[in-house]
Design an enzyme around this catalytic site. Structure first.
Site, PDB file in Angstrom:
ATOM      1  N   ASP A  79       0.814  -1.205   0.000  1.00  0.00           N
ATOM      2  CA  ASP A  79       0.000   0.000   0.000  1.00  0.00           C
ATOM      3  C   ASP A  79       0.857   1.269   0.000  1.00  0.00           C
ATOM      4  O   ASP A  79       1.435   1.648   1.018  1.00  0.00           O
ATOM      5  CB  ASP A  79      -0.904  -0.016   1.246  1.00  0.00           C
ATOM      6  CG  ASP A  79      -1.892   1.134   1.256  1.00  0.00           C
ATOM      7  OD1 ASP A  79      -1.873   1.957   0.308  1.00  0.00           O
ATOM      8  OD2 ASP A  79      -2.676   1.218   2.218  1.00  0.00           O
ATOM      9  N   ASP A 113      -1.539   5.497  -6.973  1.00  0.00           N
ATOM     10  CA  ASP A 113      -1.792   4.608  -5.842  1.00  0.00           C
ATOM     11  C   ASP A 113      -1.683   3.154  -6.283  1.00  0.00           C
ATOM     12  O   ASP A 113      -2.149   2.787  -7.362  1.00  0.00           O
ATOM     13  CB  ASP A 113      -3.194   4.905  -5.299  1.00  0.00           C
ATOM     14  CG  ASP A 113      -3.511   4.135  -4.038  1.00  0.00           C
ATOM     15  OD1 ASP A 113      -2.584   3.907  -3.235  1.00  0.00           O
ATOM     16  OD2 ASP A 113      -4.676   3.740  -3.856  1.00  0.00           O
TER      17      ASP A 113
END
Ligand code: NAG
Ligand code: NAG
Ligand code: NAG
Ligand code: NAG
Ligand code: NAG
Length: 447
Positions: free
Chosen positions: A115, A323
């Site tokens: 992440d 992301d």
């Protein structure tokens, strides 16, 4: 409250200067120039959450849902005012690619979501408050002879933002917020970490600080066992490994079970800077990777989009983030409308209505779509041209939809589907922060 924590931090800071010898220091990770590990897509048969009874339509629906959920989460965490769309729950099962690594002595294998929007690496630990069953990849600290809790005055504890940490009996506890009210908490700890590279060599990286989570306030579904933090903040995995670069190459799946295809993540010397450079927006917080999106084209035609709509507003909202954990790219309304309009005008194939969220679908074959104009994202200062494989998704027999979604906030995100077949490298060395994009075939064994 703030004053109290500030006082505590100053207090513990003072103590740690006075008695440095008693601080259990985290030994510096072994000097390894770099290494590469596999990234496992959540739908891959290698994934701990693989569900073979899901249809393609189920998978796409859940990917759409995860994308909106993730947008809400990032938006609500980066905005002072919580103006999120409440029709989408924020769940912790967002994120898309698992990394696997081992913790402890003897080593225990765990899976955690890679992440780029998180700092702390944490894993589910026993005893776990919400369930008494031993889940397949839960870490049991009492089984590891090298496990240690970190005290409040340890440097790692101080690296956590003050509002994330608290002390109980001198030990450092953390509470990580994932949007509205959903939290996970546990003990900041240290233990031996190791990774397995492509050739099945074990890469021992020494002791790292991580969160040993024993509770979450919301549903943590399935077999997800944690998060690998890849932000630029001090506790992230890259920062702790003392690397100033990392990269990934995400494959385009060859079939719905992702047989044989694994994406990869690279650290240190393995994460070459290839292709065009897009500097990170300076002055943004270092929790997310903000880029400057200057415009979007369909073919040679630049979309008419109000200028500045991808910039971060003065109150910190909005902007354009790259992301790893968001599935589909989300563009704020003005840009999304312009994109759909331009594509509808350029593509003369029969349209098809398919659900609410995928707004532009065609009755066509992939070969038909491959002939249509490209979508280009003009970043400062490189162009990212989407391949047709990452622009359209087959939702049913002979039906392909644009796999870009309408953002319901001012935030826009470059999702991981649109990053497939790019070697995406992050330079996080101070002063040079940038993301590099090189179009490659990530399924090619040389990547
Ligand atoms: C797998 O997917 C099916 C169909 O959506 C669902 O009914 C089932 O509960 C899922 N299994 C698991 C283990 O999540
Ligand atoms: C960890 O220890 C418990 C007992 O404390 C034992 O039941 C369990 O099998 C051990 N797990 C592993 C993976 O060694
Ligand atoms: C979790 O993993 C176990 C064992 O690998 C598997 O049987 C189970 O279906 C998985 N659950 C989900 C929700 O994927
Ligand atoms: C593009 O990036 C360069 C180098 O970082 C910077 O000087 C320039 O201001 C940027 N332009 C825009 C429009 O953001
Ligand atoms: C990418 O590489 C794989 C493996 O070498 C190959 O099967 C595939 O055809 C390549 N794809 C393209 C678009 O060249």
């Amino acid at each position: 409250m703030a004053c109290f924590f500030l006082f505590l931090s100053i207090f513990f800071f003072a103590i740690s200067i006075l008695i440095p010898a008693s601080t259990p220091h985290i030994t510096n990770p072994t000097n390894i120039d770099g290494f590469a590990v596999h990234l496992i897509h959540r739908d891959s048969y290698l994934s701990p959450v693989h569900n073979s009874s899901l249809t393609t339509a189920d998978r796409i629906q859940s990917a759409v849902h995860r994308s909106f959920s993730r947008l809400n989460r990032i938006h609500s965490l980066s905005s002072p005012s919580l103006t999120r769309d409440i029709s989408f729950d924020i769940v912790l099962d967002d994120g898309e690619y698992f990394m696997t690594f081992s913790i402890g002595t003897p080593p225990r294998q765990v899976y955690a979501i890679a992440d780029t929007g998180s700092e702390l690496t944490w894993v589910k630990c026993l005893p776990w408050k919400q369930s008494h069953e031993e889940a397949p990849h839960t870490f049991n600290p009492s089984n590891s002879s090298t496990y240690m809790k970190l005290p409040c005055f340890s440097p790692s504890c101080r690296d956590l933002n003050w509002y994330k940490r608290f002390c109980i009996k001198d030990y450092c506890y953390y509470k990580e917020r994932y949007g509205d009210g959903l939290t996970t908490k546990g003990t900041l700890s240290t233990d031996k970490f190791s990774f397995e590279d492509d050739y099945k060599n074990t890469i021992d990286v020494g002791n790292l600080a991580f969160g040993c989570s024993d509770d979450a306030s919301g549903p943590i579904l399935g077999n997800e066992t944690g998060i690998v933090g890849l932000s630029r903040r001090p506790l992230s995995l890259v920062s702790q490994l003392k690397y100033t670069n990392f990269a990934y190459c995400m494959v385009v799946p060859a079939n719905k079970h992702w047989l044989g295809a694994t994406s990869k993540m690279y650290f240190g010397s393995e994460a070459d800077f290839l292709g065009g450079q897009a500097p990170l927006v300076t002055g943004s917080n270092n929790q997310y990777y903000h880029l400057t999106l200057q415009g979007i084209s369909v073919g040679d035609e630049k979309l008419q989009i109000p200028s500045g709509i991808f910039d971060i507003a003065e109150n910190g909202e909005g902007g354009f983030i790259i992301d790893s954990g968001t599935t589909y790219t989300l563009l704020r309304g003005e840009a999304y409308d312009a994109l759909v309009k331009a594509l509808s005008e350029a593509i003369h194939l029969p349209r098809k209505h398919y659900g609410e969220d995928l707004e532009l679908c065609f009755e066509a074959s992939f070969e038909d779509l491959a002939l249509q104009p490209d979508i280009t994202f003009h970043l400062n200062a490189t162009d990212v041209i989407l391949t047709k494989e990452t622009t359209y998704e087959p939702v049913a027999d002979g039906v392909w939809c644009l796999s870009i979604l309408r953002s319901k906030s001012s935030l826009s995100i470059l999702g991981n589907v649109q990053q497939r077949n790019y070697f995406v490298a992050y330079d996080i060395s101070q002063g040079n922060e940038a993301v590099y994009f090189a179009p490659v075939n990530c399924s090619n064994p040389s990547f």
